[in-house]
Scaffold this motif. Structure first.
Motif, mmCIF file in Angstrom:
data_model
loop_
_atom_site.group_PDB
_atom_site.id
_atom_site.type_symbol
_atom_site.label_atom_id
_atom_site.label_comp_id
_atom_site.label_asym_id
_atom_site.label_seq_id
_atom_site.Cartn_x
_atom_site.Cartn_y
_atom_site.Cartn_z
ATOM 1 N N GLY A 46 0.989 -1.214 0.164
ATOM 2 C CA GLY A 46 -0.043 0.129 -0.096
ATOM 3 C C GLY A 46 0.785 1.205 0.020
ATOM 4 N N THR A 47 2.101 1.162 0.712
ATOM 5 C CA THR A 47 2.815 2.424 0.723
ATOM 6 C C THR A 47 3.454 2.729 -0.729
ATOM 7 N N ASP A 48 3.830 1.702 -1.540
ATOM 8 C CA ASP A 48 4.084 1.857 -2.755
ATOM 9 C C ASP A 48 3.094 2.459 -3.522
ATOM 10 N N ARG A 49 1.700 2.040 -3.419
ATOM 11 C CA ARG A 49 0.560 2.718 -4.231
ATOM 12 C C ARG A 49 0.478 3.956 -3.536
ATOM 13 N N THR A 69 -5.128 -3.171 9.229
ATOM 14 C CA THR A 69 -6.324 -2.587 8.207
ATOM 15 C C THR A 69 -5.845 -1.004 7.831
ATOM 16 N N GLY A 70 -5.373 -0.141 8.703
ATOM 17 C CA GLY A 70 -5.197 1.083 8.614
ATOM 18 C C GLY A 70 -7.020 1.872 8.600
ATOM 19 N N ALA A 71 -7.709 1.144 8.807
ATOM 20 C CA ALA A 71 -9.191 1.709 8.912
ATOM 21 C C ALA A 71 -9.682 1.696 10.385
ATOM 22 N N PRO A 123 -4.030 5.246 8.822
ATOM 23 C CA PRO A 123 -5.122 5.613 7.780
ATOM 24 C C PRO A 123 -4.746 6.692 6.794
ATOM 25 N N GLY A 124 -5.554 6.995 5.718
ATOM 26 C CA GLY A 124 -5.763 8.047 5.244
ATOM 27 C C GLY A 124 -6.647 9.045 5.926
ATOM 28 N N ARG A 125 -6.354 10.397 5.758
ATOM 29 C CA ARG A 125 -7.164 11.509 6.452
ATOM 30 C C ARG A 125 -8.643 11.498 5.829
ATOM 31 N N LYS A 126 -9.512 10.938 6.394
ATOM 32 C CA LYS A 126 -11.001 11.299 6.034
ATOM 33 C C LYS A 126 -11.731 12.048 7.117
ATOM 34 N N GLY A 127 -13.044 11.775 6.905
ATOM 35 C CA GLY A 127 -13.801 12.683 7.801
ATOM 36 C C GLY A 127 -13.612 12.350 9.472
ATOM 37 N N PRO A 128 -14.140 12.801 10.458
ATOM 38 C CA PRO A 128 -14.188 12.659 11.821
ATOM 39 C C PRO A 128 -15.040 11.506 11.766
#
Ligand code: ZN
Ligand code: ZN
Length: 370
Positions: A40-43, A261-263, A286-291
């Motif tokens: 996932g880091t490469d992606r 998972t990073g979720a 995790p990616g930064r999504k909404g709270p």
């Protein structure tokens, strides 16, 4: 020589002609790269969300999970000889004299944030034909692990995590009575969140350590993760079919959660059902999504009243690499088929740019040279 590189300014990933690295110190080792794992880091790097080229460079050669063969060693090299299979480490220490972890060769705990990571941050990576680096970053892998050695780096995440779990759980001396000869996790229950390569390798570590291990995951893709998980002695619970509460009812007291998972929403739901004296290990970014709404009162009550511990872990030290190589040898003899099934594709270097830029398929995709 050929290399796969990302050009952040031009928003491109492509095959480039990259200069061969010189041997510049008597402790250098030159590797001919054999296999490079994609994660996932490469992606994230090839979609320009993360990563940076070396200072002054227009591009970054990607690739950090790898297996190479030593082809040349400097005159002062003692641990590596030509012909050895080698997995190089990824992170390099910062140069700040006040960074105690980096000065103690524990750059996985770098406090300045000025470390570099080969193939990720400020240093070229391994998705190329030849790599040179100091022997202190090289880990020799037995020749019998030629087919699995590329899994060493993703396995180091679980190795560092479990090493820390053993340390913090020394607070519960009755869980590991000395001299019983039992695996140290015997009698304890672990849940692994996620069935990607990091989760599956982590689950193997936990089963091998004697934990009654359950993998909790959403099915994704055509791969039969549940069959694979059962084949090495863990249970599989589908996140579509059971809530985290129902999972906890099935498992009993959850002594350890290994999050892969990073979720964050499902991770914090899981934290709500962590058991008495339990440890929760976060490894995902995790990616930064909404709270997201979290029941902080419940979590804080549990943390206190159940003596719980939450820990995050990134990167890995040399001991984690050694542990990963030992464990791969164990897994290769205990569960050769399951280990083989983790690597779901092998792609030649010429086709690697399309592979890393495309949608992930299967479990672990590997780029091969030769
Ligand atoms: Zn990776
Ligand atoms: Zn540092």
């Amino acid at each position: 020589m050929k290399a796969v590189a990302v050009f952040p300014a031009k928003r491109k990933v492509q095959l480039v002609e990259h200069p061969e690295p010189p041997m510049s110190s008597p402790t250098d080792v030159k590797l001919r790269m054999l296999e490079i794992g994609v994660c996932g880091t490469d992606r994230e790097i090839v979609t320009f969300q993360y990563g940076s080229p070396p200072p002054g460079a227009e591009y970054l050669v990607i690739g950090h999970e790898s297996l190479g063969e030593a082809v040349e060693v400097g005159s002062s090299v003692t641990r590596v000889k030509p012909g050895d299979l080698v997995v190089p480490m990824v992170r390099r220490p910062c140069s700040d004299p006040t960074c105690a972890p980096c000065r103690a060769a524990r750059q996985d705990f770098c406090t300045t944030g000025e470390f570099t990571e080969r193939g990720i941050r400020g240093a070229h990576g391994f998705m190329t034909e030849l790599v040179v680096d100091d022997e202190r970053y090289m880990n020799v892998v037995p020749a019998t692990l030629r087919d699995f050695g590329v899994l060493t780096e993703p396995l180091t995440i679980a190795e560092k995590a479990i090493a820390e779990v053993w340390k913090v759980q020394q607070r519960l001396p009755w869980t590991r009575p000395a001299g019983t000869g039992q695996p140290p996790g015997r009698g304890q229950r672990a849940v692994v969140l996620g069935a990607g390569p990091v989760g599956l390798l982590g689950a193997m570590v936990l089963v091998n350590a004697g934990f009654e291990t359950t993998v909790y995951s959403r099915a994704s893709g055509p791969h039969d993760k549940s069959g694979l998980v059962r084949s090495f002695g863990a249970k599989y619970v589908a996140a579509e079919a059971y809530t985290t509460k129902q999972l906890a009812e099935q498992v009993g007291n959850i002594d350890l959660v290994y999050e892969a998972t990073g979720a964050s929403p499902v991770a914090f739901e899981m934290l709500e059902v962590l058991g008495t004296n339990g440890v929760f290990v976060f490894t995902g970014v995790p990616g930064r999504k909404g709270p997201v709404e979290v029941d902080t009162d419940l979590i804080m009550r549990n943390l206190v009243l159940k003596n719980q511990l939450v820990l995050g872990t990134v990167n890995a030290d040399r001991d984690a690499y050694r542990g990963a190589i030992r464990h791969l040898a164990t897994f290769a003899s205990r569960w050769p088929q399951a280990l083989g099934r983790l690597i779901t594709s092998r792609t030649p270097l010429d086709e690697a740019p399309a592979l890393v830029a495309g949608q992930p398929t299967g479990i672990k995709s590997v780029v091969v040279l030769e």
